[in-house]
Design an enzyme around this catalytic site. Structure first.
Site, PDB file in Angstrom:
ATOM      1  N   GLY A  30       7.206   5.501 -19.326  1.00 48.25           N
ATOM      2  CA  GLY A  30       6.971   5.194 -20.730  1.00 48.25           C
ATOM      3  C   GLY A  30       7.916   5.886 -21.692  1.00 48.25           C
ATOM      4  N   ASP A  50       6.121  -4.085 -14.359  1.00 48.41           N
ATOM      5  CA  ASP A  50       4.821  -3.944 -15.015  1.00 48.41           C
ATOM      6  C   ASP A  50       4.554  -5.170 -15.869  1.00 48.41           C
ATOM      7  OD1 ASP A  50       4.489  -1.450 -13.974  1.00 48.41           O
ATOM      8  OD2 ASP A  50       4.467  -0.376 -15.889  1.00 48.41           O
ATOM      9  N   ARG A  94      17.350  13.005  -6.980  1.00 46.36           N
ATOM     10  CA  ARG A  94      18.349  13.946  -6.446  1.00 46.36           C
ATOM     11  C   ARG A  94      17.680  15.060  -5.662  1.00 46.36           C
ATOM     12  NH1 ARG A  94      23.701  13.980  -7.578  1.00 46.36           N
ATOM     13  NH2 ARG A  94      24.437  12.653  -9.272  1.00 46.36           N
ATOM     14  N   GLY A 108      11.238   5.477 -16.360  1.00 51.62           N
ATOM     15  CA  GLY A 108      12.298   5.673 -17.348  1.00 51.62           C
ATOM     16  C   GLY A 108      13.462   4.718 -17.210  1.00 51.62           C
ATOM     17  N   LYS A 112      -2.898  -0.225 -10.426  1.00 47.34           N
ATOM     18  CA  LYS A 112      -2.975   1.231 -10.427  1.00 47.34           C
ATOM     19  C   LYS A 112      -4.416   1.723 -10.423  1.00 47.34           C
ATOM     20  CE  LYS A 112       1.167   1.946 -13.304  1.00 47.34           C
ATOM     21  NZ  LYS A 112       2.135   2.478 -12.352  1.00 47.34           N
ATOM     22  N   SER A 129       7.754  -0.027 -18.849  1.00 42.96           N
ATOM     23  CA  SER A 129       7.853  -0.410 -20.246  1.00 42.96           C
ATOM     24  C   SER A 129       9.219  -1.010 -20.570  1.00 42.96           C
ATOM     25  CB  SER A 129       7.614   0.819 -21.118  1.00 42.96           C
ATOM     26  OG  SER A 129       6.585   1.610 -20.562  1.00 42.96           O
TER      27      SER A 129
END
Lengths: 248, 303
Positions: free
Chosen positions: B162, B33, B174, B223, B90, B245
């Site tokens: 984020g 990003d 998973r 994440g 996006k 992020s």
């Protein structure tokens, strides 16, 4: 070095697809990420992906110099798309702003070839087409003979020893998938053009605007044991170019 | 011409093949990003395989609140003019006009993303209708196949954008992988029930069963903040990672970006990961998933 060991450079990109095609040619391969991996290989494939990413990873891994040396010493290599960019003598950019921002993309300079990066434009200009092998006139006699022999026809057929009554079934169609492809713009006399594609080359919208005529673009070239193509044979079912590479 | 019908015909008539091919080229890479041209430059220098051009990284979208929309095309164009690698952008879920604008801008990939505020609470975009490729998020196999049915050329597990907390990315990957294994090992007569339970077509389940994987590349997002996170996701079956992020909200973006790029290549080599994890400066602070209210979870957007 391990006998018959084929490496696929696995820094980034479509290396798994090359390994699948090689496996279908009966040639198991290893992934190359370190100088020790490279030492084991007799021949090497440089896959498609992002050439800028691969360059930085090759430098960080200490692979850049050993790779150039092995190729100069005669190791057969096959570079597709980003792989072709890395093997070439000189890289020019479609968009000059990239040069201002980053300078010229460094390359291994092992094949006497100048390529233009992102020559066709953005992803919207990527295309998928077919090359008719019957209309091709490869400059390289060994490649021409390889294609002719690759016709699903066995001249030693007991019922027809001279093969005269059998139709020659050439593998006429070679799929060509070009993704943000580079373009071969100039090459030396030691380089043979194996396959050509009739296209305008360059940015499609600019071609339309400027009404540029179609020309023949060299899309697969060879210099000694260095084979390069601007498209992605690893993404089709056709194994011809991989088998030819294995014959080098 | 061959007489294709149904999904195969839609794929044959669109750019699906070369769009999936671009996704293939991004494998084993990192998509970062970036919110400015300067970030774009840092990302390319660090070895990013592509950049996601946007106005605010997910952590800021989360902090600011309000409606999050497609970025200003001027900003996307500036970033596009700075980098030589593919540029993604996006649009909101279901907002096909934002997608048309991004297509006209010649971005290389559109992310129909839950990070932005959804524009349609019933329908996602008909992605077969576009020449430009789409990537979409998923939490499980059903969601992945619904998006692939609509024409997505790449899937990314959603994670929780984020937050800098990798737990949701792991959960989604998973879940997806174990459901793919279940389909691969299923008897054909079991597929109909799976199709009903997961809300997907029998045809796509047949395809997954034959291939033993999704018909398009499968990346991980949401994440990832450290080289170890990236390597973990690769070990769980991701073919590339999106880092939002995690890079530009950290103390030393250039160094962290480069380390994450290398961690994706060397994800199976712990000794290498030791080196890559050293001295990276402050990671993004992050928000633990247990601190996050249900309604603040972006992954719940889309279906």
């Amino acid at each position: 070095m391990r006998e018959h060991c084929i490496g696929v450079l696995a820094m980034q990109g479509a290396y798994a697809k090359h390994r699948e095609i090689l496996a279908r040619c009966g040639a198991p391969s290893i992934e190359v990420r370190t100088p020790q991996d490279l030492e084991q290989c007799e021949r090497l494939v440089l896959p498609g992906g992002e050439s800028t990413t691969m360059y930085r990873l090759l430098m960080a891994a200490g692979l850049w110099q050993p790779l150039a040396e092995r190729i100069r010493a005669g190791m057969p290599v096959f570079g597709t798309c980003a792989g072709m960019i890395l093997l070439s003598q000189r890289v020019v950019e479609q968009d000059q702003r990239a040069v201002q921002n980053y300078g010229v993309q460094p390359c291994l300079a092992v094949i006497d070839l100048e390529v233009k990066r992102n020559a066709y434009g953005y992803q919207m200009d990527s295309f998928s087409t077919e090359l008719d092998l019957r209309t091709q006139t490869p400059e390289n006699a060994a490649f021409a003979a390889f294609v002719r022999a690759d016709d699903g026809y066995d001249a030693k057929d007991a019922n027809d020893p001279d093969g005269s009554s059998l139709p020659v079934i050439l593998p006429t169609i070679l799929p060509m998938i070009a993704i943000r492809a580079p373009l071969a713009v100039a090459w030396g006399s030691g380089v043979d053009v194996l396959l050509r594609h009739r296209d305008k080359g360059g940015d499609k919208r600019r071609n339309k605007r400027e009404g540029r005529a179609e020309t023949e673009q060299a899309v697969c070239l060879q210099q000694g044991k260095i084979l390069v193509c601007s498209f992605h044979p690893e993404l089709s079912d056709n194994t011809l170019l991989h088998r030819y590479f294995l014959s080098l | 011409m061959s007489e294709l019908t149904g999904l195969q015909a839609l794929r044959a008539e669109s750019n699906w093949k070369q769009n999936v091919a671009l996704a293939e080229m991004l494998k084993g890479g990192v998509i970062m990003d970036v919110v400015t041209a300067e970030h774009g430059k840092i990302a390319e220098e660090a070895g990013a395989a592509a950049v996601m051009a946007l106005e605010r990284v997910p952590a800021d979208i989360r902090a600011d609140g309000g409606v999050a929309r497609m970025s200003d095309p001027k900003l996307i164009r500036e970033i596009r003019n700075t980098v030589s690698i593919p540029v993604m952008a996006k649009c909101r879920i279901g907002h096909f006009t934002e997608a048309r604008i991004l297509e006209a801008l010649s971005v290389d990939f559109i992310d129909e993303s839950e990070v932005l505020t959804p524009a349609d609470d019933s329908y996602h975009i008909d992605k077969h209708d576009f020449r430009v490729p789409f990537v979409c998020g998923c939490r499980d196999l059903g969601e992945a196949l619904r998006r692939i049915g609509e024409g997505a050329a790449m899937i990314r597990t959603k994670g929780e954008a984020g937050t800098g907390d990798v737990v949701e990315a792991v959960r989604h990957m998973r879940t997806l992988q174990s459901e793919i294994r279940a389909v691969r090992d299923a008897r054909r007569d079991e597929l109909t029930t799976m199709a009903r339970d997961w809300g997907v077509s029998y045809e796509l389940l047949l395809e997954v069963r034959e291939l033993g994987r999704l018909p398009v590349p499968n990346f991980s997002a949401g994440g990832i903040a450290t080289p170890a996170d990236a390597a973990l996701m690769m070990s769980l079956g991701a073919e590339s990672v999106f880092v939002g992020s995690g890079i530009f909200k950290s103390g030393n973006p250039a160094k962290r970006a480069k380390a994450i790029v290398e961690a994706v290549t060397y994800y199976q080599e712990p000794e290498k990961l030791v080196e890559l994890s050293c001295d990276l400066g402050e990671p993004m602070t992050g928000i633990g998933l247990d601190e996050l209210a249900d309604e603040a979870r972006l992954a719940r957007r889309g279906w």
